[in-house]
Write an enzyme that holds these catalytic residues in place. Sequence first.
Site, PDB file in Angstrom:
ATOM      1  N   ASP A  18      -9.206   2.788  -1.087  1.00  0.00           N
ATOM      2  CA  ASP A  18      -9.026   4.234  -1.198  1.00  0.00           C
ATOM      3  C   ASP A  18     -10.125   4.948  -1.977  1.00  0.00           C
ATOM      4  O   ASP A  18      -9.921   6.062  -2.456  1.00  0.00           O
ATOM      5  CB  ASP A  18      -7.668   4.539  -1.833  1.00  0.00           C
ATOM      6  CG  ASP A  18      -7.542   3.971  -3.239  1.00  0.00           C
ATOM      7  OD1 ASP A  18      -8.443   3.225  -3.673  1.00  0.00           O
ATOM      8  OD2 ASP A  18      -6.540   4.274  -3.909  1.00  0.00           O
ATOM      9  N   GLU A  19     -11.303   4.357  -2.109  1.00  0.00           N
ATOM     10  CA  GLU A  19     -12.395   5.045  -2.798  1.00  0.00           C
ATOM     11  C   GLU A  19     -13.743   4.703  -2.177  1.00  0.00           C
ATOM     12  O   GLU A  19     -13.965   3.579  -1.723  1.00  0.00           O
ATOM     13  CB  GLU A  19     -12.388   4.753  -4.301  1.00  0.00           C
ATOM     14  CG  GLU A  19     -12.520   3.293  -4.654  1.00  0.00           C
ATOM     15  CD  GLU A  19     -12.564   3.062  -6.155  1.00  0.00           C
ATOM     16  OE1 GLU A  19     -13.011   3.969  -6.888  1.00  0.00           O
ATOM     17  OE2 GLU A  19     -12.162   1.975  -6.590  1.00  0.00           O
TER      18      GLU A  19
ATOM     19  N   ARG B  76       5.833  12.043 -10.465  1.00  0.00           N
ATOM     20  CA  ARG B  76       5.250  11.946 -11.803  1.00  0.00           C
ATOM     21  C   ARG B  76       5.783  13.051 -12.721  1.00  0.00           C
ATOM     22  O   ARG B  76       5.880  12.854 -13.931  1.00  0.00           O
ATOM     23  CB  ARG B  76       3.725  12.035 -11.711  1.00  0.00           C
ATOM     24  CG  ARG B  76       3.098  10.875 -10.967  1.00  0.00           C
ATOM     25  CD  ARG B  76       1.585  10.991 -10.939  1.00  0.00           C
ATOM     26  NE  ARG B  76       1.001  10.036  -9.999  1.00  0.00           N
ATOM     27  CZ  ARG B  76      -0.300   9.827  -9.857  1.00  0.00           C
ATOM     28  NH1 ARG B  76      -1.160  10.497 -10.615  1.00  0.00           N
ATOM     29  NH2 ARG B  76      -0.754   8.965  -8.965  1.00  0.00           N
TER      30      ARG B  76
ATOM     31  N   TYR C  40      -1.470   5.399  -0.916  1.00  0.00           N
ATOM     32  CA  TYR C  40      -0.398   4.690  -0.230  1.00  0.00           C
ATOM     33  C   TYR C  40       0.759   5.639   0.084  1.00  0.00           C
ATOM     34  O   TYR C  40       1.378   5.558   1.146  1.00  0.00           O
ATOM     35  CB  TYR C  40       0.108   3.521  -1.073  1.00  0.00           C
ATOM     36  CG  TYR C  40      -0.863   2.350  -1.190  1.00  0.00           C
ATOM     37  CD1 TYR C  40      -2.201   2.487  -0.867  1.00  0.00           C
ATOM     38  CD2 TYR C  40      -0.427   1.109  -1.647  1.00  0.00           C
ATOM     39  CE1 TYR C  40      -3.079   1.435  -0.986  1.00  0.00           C
ATOM     40  CE2 TYR C  40      -1.306   0.041  -1.760  1.00  0.00           C
ATOM     41  CZ  TYR C  40      -2.632   0.211  -1.430  1.00  0.00           C
ATOM     42  OH  TYR C  40      -3.503  -0.843  -1.533  1.00  0.00           O
TER      43      TYR C  40
ATOM     44  N   ASP D 299     -12.216   9.804  -4.154  1.00  0.00           N
ATOM     45  CA  ASP D 299     -11.036   9.008  -4.485  1.00  0.00           C
ATOM     46  C   ASP D 299      -9.810   9.643  -3.812  1.00  0.00           C
ATOM     47  O   ASP D 299      -9.506  10.814  -4.037  1.00  0.00           O
ATOM     48  CB  ASP D 299     -10.849   8.988  -6.004  1.00  0.00           C
ATOM     49  CG  ASP D 299      -9.827   7.962  -6.455  1.00  0.00           C
ATOM     50  OD1 ASP D 299      -9.441   7.101  -5.636  1.00  0.00           O
ATOM     51  OD2 ASP D 299      -9.417   8.030  -7.625  1.00  0.00           O
ATOM     52  N   MET D 300      -9.129   8.871  -2.981  1.00  0.00           N
ATOM     53  CA  MET D 300      -7.948   9.397  -2.291  1.00  0.00           C
ATOM     54  C   MET D 300      -6.808   9.639  -3.291  1.00  0.00           C
ATOM     55  O   MET D 300      -6.666   8.901  -4.270  1.00  0.00           O
ATOM     56  CB  MET D 300      -7.496   8.423  -1.211  1.00  0.00           C
ATOM     57  CG  MET D 300      -8.577   8.048  -0.204  1.00  0.00           C
ATOM     58  SD  MET D 300      -9.383   9.472   0.559  1.00  0.00           S
ATOM     59  CE  MET D 300      -8.013  10.191   1.457  1.00  0.00           C
TER      60      MET D 300
END
Length: 545
Positions: A120-121, A60, A23, A18-19
């Site tokens: 992206d996975e 975050r 984005y 998983d990236m």
Amino acid sequence: MPVARPELSDSRVIAHVDMDCFYVQVEQRKQPTLRGHPTAVVQYNSWKGGGLIAVSYEARKFGVKRSMRGDEAKEVCPQIQLVQVPVARGKADLNVYRNAGSEVVSILSRKGRCERASIDEVYLDLTEAAETKLAETPLENLEVINEEAVKSHVLGLDMDGSDVRENVKKWLVRADADHRDKLLACGALIVAELRLQVLQETEFTCSAGIAHNKMLAKLASGMNKPAQQTVVPFSSVKALLEPLPIKKMKQLGGKLGTSLQTDLGVNTVGDLLCFSEAKLQEFYGINTGRWLWNIARGISGEEVQGRLLPKSHGAGKTFPGPRALKTIAAVEKWLNELCEELSERLHSDLEKNKRIAHTLTIHASAYKVNDTDSLKKFPSKSCPLRYGDAKIQEDALNLFQAALREYLGSYRAKISGSQHDGWRITGLSVSASKIVDIPSGTRSISNYFHNLDRTCSSGQESNDRFVEDVEMLLHTGSEGIETCSELHAAEPQVKTPGEEMDYFVLKSTDLEENERGLGKDKVTVLVYMATLSSFSFQHQVFHFI
């Protein structure tokens, strides 16, 4: 309802890659000055600065969440950098992210069967690679271990204290480990190498889960982010699953998960373990009951599909609140935009991958003014896909109108272009599916269509054909080849009175041979004639003068 598949083997080695904030990473590669700073990618619209679709880990820390709007993110984190998604045809253009994802897939696929699950996975079946690695060099004989592999998180292993990495290293090279754990250890070494290769070749970081099936690998990949990997030994499966909220499990986020909560009082996977297989089958049927019993125990036979390319193409847009569409004219305008994008992607797929799609489908979300129960009841409609912007647009509009008539049937409403009678469209999308490879080479393509001739003559559905607009071929000149005004057909087709015909063509690879100087006197073109009542396919050779 989900269907239970038998566990193929508990000795498989499956990874889910998983990236990390993909984005954002793509934008940071384009603008390196963004690295290390709070950043978010925003799908811009005029309402409150647009919606965030990716948030960097730096942002975050300030409390920025993907559910926020751009203006809200700036209030929480004034220094945040908002990068707008490229826009094409009045909507977000994700091609730059798709292409970046393809770079990653090309690297990951070097080591095993690879299934691209999204932009992206990726899932990887590393069983064969792990078996080979173990056979070549027993783990206990390894002299050097990749530092990235030593940083792995191994569920069930004591990860406290200062000797964490030393504990992981010992786990990786245990001589007394059973065969399953040795294979997982090999998988961890392989995935660590792949993740480093992705970083070196693309500048992207990614996280991964390594387990004995897809379900467990997917759960593990998100446990330690960013740029880390997690291993799930068989002995740790129960401890992983028991406390997990039932709606966090794949395929249990919707009605089935809600039913488990309300009807059986199941809130965690541990709760689900209390029910026998027979009891679950009594409530949900044989297949779904068995599937529920299996997943509660970490059992899943779902295979990695070996797919590097998407199974379908789609383009969509939402119209929330006052932007909801309320006339056929407005819907047609947006359908045209979406169909242009879909057609562009179909032709790109055809050119790059020699694949064609067979089915066009339209989806919409709608509601009836003053009738909240009508939400999401809009039917989807499909038809055989015809290549070419205008044809896809025409078919999509016809599908929408058929669906709208069905949706409004009980309301006896009019659907003419200037009247809306209180309906609203809040989401619209078109997709192309049933994508298959076409054989390369003139002879193979001819055989492909010869089989279609026989299929169509027997009365079967005729959408299994490759079509490309005549105009797209005949108005696309090539050096040394004349355009359509110079075409001469040996046996011109005659239109039967009362019939309407569409002409589609397929350029053969003789055109490529021309470009290489191998056959300069002619180009073979396959022409197919379709009537409204039935389809007949006929081969013709056109000579370019």
